[in-house]
Scaffold this motif. Sequence first.
Motif, PDB file in Angstrom:
ATOM      1  N   ILE A   1       0.830  -1.197   0.000  1.00 48.54           N
ATOM      2  CA  ILE A   1       0.000   0.000   0.000  1.00 48.54           C
ATOM      3  C   ILE A   1       0.869   1.254   0.000  1.00 48.54           C
ATOM      4  O   ILE A   1       0.590   2.238  -0.700  1.00 48.54           O
ATOM      5  CB  ILE A   1      -0.936  -0.008   1.216  1.00 48.54           C
ATOM      6  CG1 ILE A   1      -1.905  -1.199   1.119  1.00 48.54           C
ATOM      7  CG2 ILE A   1      -1.715   1.297   1.327  1.00 48.54           C
ATOM      8  CD1 ILE A   1      -2.794  -1.355   2.317  1.00 48.54           C
ATOM      9  N   ASN A   2       1.934   1.210   0.765  1.00 52.29           N
ATOM     10  CA  ASN A   2       2.960   2.249   0.772  1.00 52.29           C
ATOM     11  C   ASN A   2       4.256   1.592   1.243  1.00 52.29           C
ATOM     12  O   ASN A   2       4.259   0.401   1.571  1.00 52.29           O
ATOM     13  CB  ASN A   2       2.541   3.436   1.662  1.00 52.29           C
ATOM     14  CG  ASN A   2       2.248   3.024   3.100  1.00 52.29           C
ATOM     15  OD1 ASN A   2       3.059   2.367   3.748  1.00 52.29           O
ATOM     16  ND2 ASN A   2       1.074   3.412   3.603  1.00 52.29           N
ATOM     17  N   PRO A   3       5.380   2.318   1.287  1.00 51.51           N
ATOM     18  CA  PRO A   3       6.646   1.673   1.672  1.00 51.51           C
ATOM     19  C   PRO A   3       6.657   1.040   3.053  1.00 51.51           C
ATOM     20  O   PRO A   3       7.537   0.237   3.366  1.00 51.51           O
ATOM     21  CB  PRO A   3       7.660   2.828   1.585  1.00 51.51           C
ATOM     22  CG  PRO A   3       7.082   3.761   0.587  1.00 51.51           C
ATOM     23  CD  PRO A   3       5.596   3.702   0.821  1.00 51.51           C
ATOM     24  N   GLU A   4       5.679   1.368   3.910  1.00 52.64           N
ATOM     25  CA  GLU A   4       5.668   0.848   5.275  1.00 52.64           C
ATOM     26  C   GLU A   4       4.601  -0.211   5.520  1.00 52.64           C
ATOM     27  O   GLU A   4       4.686  -0.940   6.512  1.00 52.64           O
ATOM     28  CB  GLU A   4       5.476   2.000   6.271  1.00 52.64           C
ATOM     29  CG  GLU A   4       6.624   3.004   6.280  1.00 52.64           C
ATOM     30  CD  GLU A   4       6.417   4.116   7.289  1.00 52.64           C
ATOM     31  OE1 GLU A   4       5.290   4.221   7.827  1.00 52.64           O
ATOM     32  OE2 GLU A   4       7.376   4.867   7.550  1.00 52.64           O
ATOM     33  N   LEU A   5       3.587  -0.322   4.659  1.00 51.53           N
ATOM     34  CA  LEU A   5       2.443  -1.185   4.943  1.00 51.53           C
ATOM     35  C   LEU A   5       2.183  -2.156   3.791  1.00 51.53           C
ATOM     36  O   LEU A   5       2.031  -1.738   2.644  1.00 51.53           O
ATOM     37  CB  LEU A   5       1.198  -0.336   5.189  1.00 51.53           C
ATOM     38  CG  LEU A   5      -0.079  -1.083   5.590  1.00 51.53           C
ATOM     39  CD1 LEU A   5       0.142  -1.835   6.908  1.00 51.53           C
ATOM     40  CD2 LEU A   5      -1.249  -0.113   5.714  1.00 51.53           C
ATOM     41  N   ASP A   6       2.126  -3.458   4.125  1.00 50.57           N
ATOM     42  CA  ASP A   6       1.871  -4.521   3.145  1.00 50.57           C
ATOM     43  C   ASP A   6       0.629  -5.310   3.549  1.00 50.57           C
ATOM     44  O   ASP A   6       0.395  -5.548   4.739  1.00 50.57           O
ATOM     45  CB  ASP A   6       3.052  -5.505   3.071  1.00 50.57           C
ATOM     46  CG  ASP A   6       4.379  -4.813   2.803  1.00 50.57           C
ATOM     47  OD1 ASP A   6       4.375  -3.859   2.012  1.00 50.57           O
ATOM     48  OD2 ASP A   6       5.390  -5.232   3.398  1.00 50.57           O
ATOM     49  N   ILE A   7      -0.145  -5.733   2.557  1.00 53.21           N
ATOM     50  CA  ILE A   7      -1.209  -6.719   2.753  1.00 53.21           C
ATOM     51  C   ILE A   7      -0.715  -8.040   2.192  1.00 53.21           C
ATOM     52  O   ILE A   7      -0.239  -8.103   1.050  1.00 53.21           O
ATOM     53  CB  ILE A   7      -2.510  -6.284   2.057  1.00 53.21           C
ATOM     54  CG1 ILE A   7      -3.065  -5.024   2.715  1.00 53.21           C
ATOM     55  CG2 ILE A   7      -3.550  -7.401   2.121  1.00 53.21           C
ATOM     56  CD1 ILE A   7      -4.317  -4.498   2.067  1.00 53.21           C
ATOM     57  N   LEU A   8      -0.819  -9.118   2.977  1.00 58.43           N
ATOM     58  CA  LEU A   8      -0.203 -10.397   2.627  1.00 58.43           C
ATOM     59  C   LEU A   8      -1.235 -11.514   2.534  1.00 58.43           C
ATOM     60  O   LEU A   8      -2.142 -11.613   3.359  1.00 58.43           O
ATOM     61  CB  LEU A   8       0.843 -10.782   3.678  1.00 58.43           C
ATOM     62  CG  LEU A   8       2.033  -9.837   3.848  1.00 58.43           C
ATOM     63  CD1 LEU A   8       2.844 -10.231   5.064  1.00 58.43           C
ATOM     64  CD2 LEU A   8       2.909  -9.836   2.595  1.00 58.43           C
ATOM     65  N   VAL A   9      -1.072 -12.340   1.515  1.00 58.68           N
ATOM     66  CA  VAL A   9      -1.792 -13.608   1.393  1.00 58.68           C
ATOM     67  C   VAL A   9      -0.746 -14.709   1.529  1.00 58.68           C
ATOM     68  O   VAL A   9       0.235 -14.731   0.778  1.00 58.68           O
ATOM     69  CB  VAL A   9      -2.532 -13.723   0.054  1.00 58.68           C
ATOM     70  CG1 VAL A   9      -3.217 -15.081  -0.065  1.00 58.68           C
ATOM     71  CG2 VAL A   9      -3.551 -12.596  -0.098  1.00 58.68           C
TER      72      VAL A   9
END
Length: 248
Positions: free
Chosen positions: A128-136
């Motif tokens: 989403i941005n350099p600090e926040l990821d959504i993971l599967v």
Amino acid sequence: MIKTKYFTIIFSILFVFYSNTFNYAQSDWNYNAALYGWFAGMTGDVGIANQQEQFDVTLSELLKNLTFTAGLHFEAQNPKVVLIFDGFYFGVKKDVDQITLRNGLVYPVNADVTLDEWLIEGSVGYRINPELDILVSTRVFGINTDLESNNDIVASANKTWVAFYLGGRYCKDFSEKWYGNIRADAGYGADGFVYFANAAVGYRFSKLFSLAFAYRILNMNYNSGSGVDYFLYKATASGLGLGFVFSF
């Protein structure tokens, strides 16, 4: 055995994410590779060959009975995608005072229990941005448990299963030297709800090498078979980890 459809789903997800982003940032990939150990206590229920017991193993007890532990973590990321591979193994062996099976057989003080466990994770994520990821994520668990007496195996179980997770990760650079991240996932295992959480802080000695300390919690849930084929493993492992990280 793991059903073929599970692998089809996993590789389809990886292929879609990778194909859609390869042309976007072909030269913008960064990589991290780490060797680590995770020293965790465990609590839960384990059952084998019609015998079910609760257990609560502290970290000090685990270290006394630990035979080997090692982990490998690899991560590739660009401005939009993160790909993660993680593999971990540990083995323990513990003497028991007595094993009593439901058929009435009793194995005395020279009995012991051995447990070999390995875990393989594959994850894809959207940044989403350099600090926040959504993971599967998907994790493949392998467990081998033996009950032994006088060097003879009196009961044994070897099981493999898959769990699927959805979660996120937040990463933060506090300075040029210090960094940290928090990750949490929840999903469905072979026999119900499972979850995973990890919090880490690291120190960079250089652009290439850093040292990371982490606290990790992993919940596992598996139940199958009956009689001598009965196997139950509902456990939560939690504890500290130490990793040597290489970035390039």
